[in-house]
Each structure stands twice: as C-alpha cells, then as structure tokens.
Design a protein around this motif. Structure first.
Motif, PDB file in Angstrom:
ATOM      1  N   ILE A 118     -39.011  40.724 -15.526  1.00 54.51           N
ATOM      2  CA  ILE A 118     -38.136  41.722 -16.167  1.00 54.51           C
ATOM      3  C   ILE A 118     -38.218  41.579 -17.670  1.00 54.51           C
ATOM      4  CG2 ILE A 118     -35.731  42.396 -16.433  1.00 54.51           C
ATOM      5  CD1 ILE A 118     -35.258  41.564 -13.575  1.00 54.51           C
ATOM      6  N   ALA A 119     -38.208  40.323 -18.141  1.00 52.74           N
ATOM      7  CA  ALA A 119     -38.278  40.128 -19.599  1.00 52.74           C
ATOM      8  C   ALA A 119     -39.595  40.669 -20.128  1.00 52.74           C
ATOM      9  CB  ALA A 119     -38.154  38.630 -19.899  1.00 52.74           C
TER      10      ALA A 119
ATOM     11  N   ILE B 296     -41.459  43.065 -18.892  1.00 55.71           N
ATOM     12  CA  ILE B 296     -41.427  44.535 -18.905  1.00 55.71           C
ATOM     13  C   ILE B 296     -40.614  45.019 -20.093  1.00 55.71           C
ATOM     14  CG2 ILE B 296     -40.519  46.537 -17.676  1.00 55.71           C
ATOM     15  CD1 ILE B 296     -41.254  45.245 -15.079  1.00 55.71           C
ATOM     16  N   GLY B 297     -39.503  44.333 -20.359  1.00 53.02           N
ATOM     17  CA  GLY B 297     -38.667  44.754 -21.481  1.00 53.02           C
ATOM     18  C   GLY B 297     -39.441  44.710 -22.781  1.00 53.02           C
ATOM     19  N   LEU B 298     -40.163  43.603 -23.001  1.00 52.86           N
ATOM     20  CA  LEU B 298     -40.911  43.471 -24.257  1.00 52.86           C
ATOM     21  C   LEU B 298     -42.026  44.498 -24.323  1.00 52.86           C
ATOM     22  CD1 LEU B 298     -41.026  39.601 -24.554  1.00 52.86           C
ATOM     23  CD2 LEU B 298     -39.699  41.222 -25.919  1.00 52.86           C
TER      24      LEU B 298
ATOM     25  N   ILE C 287     -42.159  47.414 -22.964  1.00 50.58           N
ATOM     26  CA  ILE C 287     -41.596  48.739 -23.255  1.00 50.58           C
ATOM     27  C   ILE C 287     -41.304  48.858 -24.737  1.00 50.58           C
ATOM     28  CG2 ILE C 287     -39.582  50.192 -22.953  1.00 50.58           C
ATOM     29  CD1 ILE C 287     -39.260  49.098 -20.196  1.00 50.58           C
ATOM     30  N   ALA C 288     -40.698  47.796 -25.302  1.00 50.59           N
ATOM     31  CA  ALA C 288     -40.346  47.871 -26.719  1.00 50.59           C
ATOM     32  C   ALA C 288     -41.597  48.096 -27.556  1.00 50.59           C
ATOM     33  CB  ALA C 288     -39.650  46.572 -27.127  1.00 50.59           C
TER      34      ALA C 288
ATOM     35  N   ILE D 162     -37.303  51.290 -17.710  1.00 50.87           N
ATOM     36  CA  ILE D 162     -35.935  50.930 -17.315  1.00 50.87           C
ATOM     37  C   ILE D 162     -35.745  51.174 -15.828  1.00 50.87           C
ATOM     38  CG2 ILE D 162     -33.556  51.653 -17.565  1.00 50.87           C
ATOM     39  CD1 ILE D 162     -34.149  52.048 -20.527  1.00 50.87           C
TER      40      ILE D 162
ATOM     41  N   VAL E  76     -37.333  48.286 -13.904  1.00 56.95           N
ATOM     42  CA  VAL E  76     -36.525  47.068 -13.990  1.00 56.95           C
ATOM     43  C   VAL E  76     -35.295  47.214 -13.120  1.00 56.95           C
ATOM     44  CG1 VAL E  76     -35.075  45.749 -15.566  1.00 56.95           C
ATOM     45  CG2 VAL E  76     -37.367  46.402 -16.240  1.00 56.95           C
TER      46      VAL E  76
ATOM     47  N   LEU F 238     -34.596  34.305 -23.275  1.00 59.69           N
ATOM     48  CA  LEU F 238     -35.222  35.615 -23.049  1.00 59.69           C
ATOM     49  C   LEU F 238     -34.253  36.726 -23.422  1.00 59.69           C
ATOM     50  CD1 LEU F 238     -37.048  35.074 -19.632  1.00 59.69           C
ATOM     51  CD2 LEU F 238     -38.048  35.323 -21.891  1.00 59.69           C
TER      52      LEU F 238
ATOM     53  N   ILE G 256     -34.185  37.242 -27.072  1.00 61.92           N
ATOM     54  CA  ILE G 256     -35.403  37.886 -27.584  1.00 61.92           C
ATOM     55  C   ILE G 256     -35.365  39.374 -27.306  1.00 61.92           C
ATOM     56  CG2 ILE G 256     -37.902  38.042 -27.270  1.00 61.92           C
ATOM     57  CD1 ILE G 256     -37.843  35.065 -26.547  1.00 61.92           C
ATOM     58  N   VAL G 257     -34.992  39.730 -26.048  1.00 64.27           N
ATOM     59  CA  VAL G 257     -35.112  41.136 -25.652  1.00 64.27           C
ATOM     60  C   VAL G 257     -33.942  41.950 -26.188  1.00 64.27           C
ATOM     61  CG1 VAL G 257     -35.186  42.642 -23.622  1.00 64.27           C
ATOM     62  CG2 VAL G 257     -36.387  40.487 -23.602  1.00 64.27           C
TER      63      VAL G 257
ATOM     64  N   GLN H  87     -34.503  44.565 -29.230  1.00 63.14           N
ATOM     65  CA  GLN H  87     -35.094  45.912 -29.011  1.00 63.14           C
ATOM     66  C   GLN H  87     -34.365  46.655 -27.912  1.00 63.14           C
ATOM     67  OE1 GLN H  87     -37.364  43.361 -29.430  1.00 63.14           O
ATOM     68  NE2 GLN H  87     -38.001  43.997 -31.483  1.00 63.14           N
ATOM     69  N   ARG H  88     -34.217  45.947 -26.742  1.00 60.37           N
ATOM     70  CA  ARG H  88     -33.711  46.682 -25.559  1.00 60.37           C
ATOM     71  C   ARG H  88     -32.466  45.971 -25.012  1.00 60.37           C
ATOM     72  NH1 ARG H  88     -35.655  50.771 -25.803  1.00 60.37           N
ATOM     73  NH2 ARG H  88     -34.133  51.369 -24.236  1.00 60.37           N
TER      74      ARG H  88
ATOM     75  N   ASP I 118     -30.282  47.046 -23.024  1.00 59.87           N
ATOM     76  CA  ASP I 118     -30.006  47.348 -21.613  1.00 59.87           C
ATOM     77  C   ASP I 118     -30.787  46.396 -20.719  1.00 59.87           C
ATOM     78  OD1 ASP I 118     -32.334  48.258 -22.517  1.00 59.87           O
ATOM     79  OD2 ASP I 118     -32.038  50.344 -21.982  1.00 59.87           O
ATOM     80  N   ILE I 119     -32.063  46.154 -21.060  1.00 64.31           N
ATOM     81  CA  ILE I 119     -32.859  45.265 -20.207  1.00 64.31           C
ATOM     82  C   ILE I 119     -32.351  43.828 -20.347  1.00 64.31           C
ATOM     83  CG2 ILE I 119     -35.180  44.363 -19.852  1.00 64.31           C
ATOM     84  CD1 ILE I 119     -36.236  47.081 -20.252  1.00 64.31           C
ATOM     85  N   ALA I 120     -31.807  43.486 -21.539  1.00 63.65           N
ATOM     86  CA  ALA I 120     -31.250  42.133 -21.690  1.00 63.65           C
ATOM     87  C   ALA I 120     -30.098  41.935 -20.703  1.00 63.65           C
ATOM     88  CB  ALA I 120     -30.757  41.972 -23.123  1.00 63.65           C
TER      89      ALA I 120
ATOM     90  N   MET J 183     -29.813  43.386 -17.867  1.00 59.00           N
ATOM     91  CA  MET J 183     -30.348  43.243 -16.508  1.00 59.00           C
ATOM     92  C   MET J 183     -30.934  41.858 -16.294  1.00 59.00           C
ATOM     93  SD  MET J 183     -32.007  46.791 -15.448  1.00 59.00           S
ATOM     94  CE  MET J 183     -31.513  48.255 -16.319  1.00 59.00           C
ATOM     95  N   ILE J 184     -31.506  41.280 -17.359  1.00 60.56           N
ATOM     96  CA  ILE J 184     -32.042  39.926 -17.206  1.00 60.56           C
ATOM     97  C   ILE J 184     -30.908  38.966 -16.880  1.00 60.56           C
ATOM     98  CG2 ILE J 184     -33.156  38.030 -18.431  1.00 60.56           C
ATOM     99  CD1 ILE J 184     -34.664  40.034 -20.059  1.00 60.56           C
TER     100      ILE J 184
END
Lengths: 65, 128
Positions: free
Chosen positions: A9-10, A12-14, A16-17, A40, A43, B16, B19-20, B23-24, B26-28, B30-31
């Motif tokens: 997931i991490a 994929i997040g990076l 995407i950014a 998104i 994920v 993680l 780090i995330v 930028q994102r 929302d994904i942070a 979810m992590i």
C-alpha cells in the motif's frame, strides 16, 4: 503473513504521488486525477479485504453474531 | 508471535505513514488502518487460547454460559469501537470518532440490560 500488504500500500501511495507530479508537469491534469483515483481504488480494495478478514475473525472469536 | 515483530511492524508502518502523509494523506490513513488490522490478526491465536481457557474455567465453575458470552461480546464490541474511533481520531475526524464510541456504548448497554435486570431481581428477592 500479510505484513507485506502494508508495504504494497505504501509503495502504491508513493507511485501515485510520483505519477501525479509527472503528469501535472506534462500538462495532463485530468489524466493525473484519474490515475490518482485508480490508485486510491486499488488501495481501498486491498484494505477492505484485510478489514473483512479482521472483522470475520473478531466475530468468530467474540461470538458477535 | 513475539513482541519484537509487533513493535517492528508498528515502527516501520509509522515511518511509512509519515513519508506518504505529505503527498497522499488518504493513503497514509489506509496504511495505518492496514497496520492495525495486521497486528490484530497476528495476535488472534493468543486471543483464541485466552478465550477458550476462560470458557473452560466458567464451565468448571458451572457458571451460566449466558454471562460469559455476554462478557465476550462486550469485549468484542469495545475493541472494534475503539479500533474504529482511534483510526478516525488519527486522521483528524474527532466528531466521527465520538459517534463510533457513542454507538459502542449504547450497544454494550443493550447487551448488559438482561444481566442488570437479573441482578436487580436477585437483590430484591434477598431483601425482606
């Protein structure tokens, strides 16, 4: 066993950014938006599977029917 | 499932998330959600042994099984409600978190009602 899910997931997040920034530099904001949404959604699907597994196990252990 | 693994997962996931998050966000979120559920799933075996041993003890003391199942249900509801409200608080949504906690409290109260009434009747019987 599904610890690597967190790293996926991490990652994929990076990714995407990065894709978002590259596409915006190339002047394609709409495609950038779409790739962000696609990422998104992916994920979200992975997390939902994990949460489903968690809630099923909690229900079975604590007899929360 | 030793404590080293759990702590390592927690620390790495926090890194993680940081780090995330730039930028994102929302994904942070979810992590951190995924990390919470992974750690709990890893602990399932131990929780299962604890729960079964508590049930064996209750059976030996020939307690009525309704009490033990209610206590287990209350623990389950409390855990899930706390899990959800903590995640919501982390991502800055205090209002939603308190609503989840409210829901958990009400459901636990509903579960506890039959036991409370049984206790009251028992007490009233004792009084002259």
């Amino acid at each position: 066993m599904n610890v690597d899910l967190i790293f996926k997931i991490a990652a994929i997040g990076l990714v995407i950014a990065i894709i978002n920034i590259v596409l915006q530099k190339a002047g394609r904001e709409e495609i950038a938006m779409m790739t962000t949404l696609a990422g998104i959604v992916i994920v979200l699907l992975m997390v939902i599977n994990l949460i489903n597994q968690l809630f099923q196990s909690v229900k079975s252990i604590f007899k929360l029917y | 499932m030793n404590i080293l693994q759990i702590t390592a997962i927690g620390l790495i996931t926090t890194l993680l998330v940081i780090i995330v998050k730039q930028q994102r966000p929302d994904i942070a979120m979810m992590i951190s959600l995924a990390a919470g559920s992974v750690i709990f799933i890893l602990l399932l075996g131990n929780i299962k042994t604890i729960v079964s041993s508590v049930e064996n003890m209750a059976q030996k003391a020939n307690l009525d099984s309704i009490y033990i199942t209610t206590v287990l249900k209350v623990i389950g509801i409390a855990y899930i409600a706390e899990f959800g409200s903590q995640i919501c608080k982390d991502s800055g949504e205090g209002a939603i978190a308190s609503k989840i906690e409210l829901g958990g409290k009400i459901l636990i109260m509903v579960l506890a009602l039959p036991i409370l009434t049984a206790l009251l009747e028992a007490v009233l019987k004792i009084l002259p």
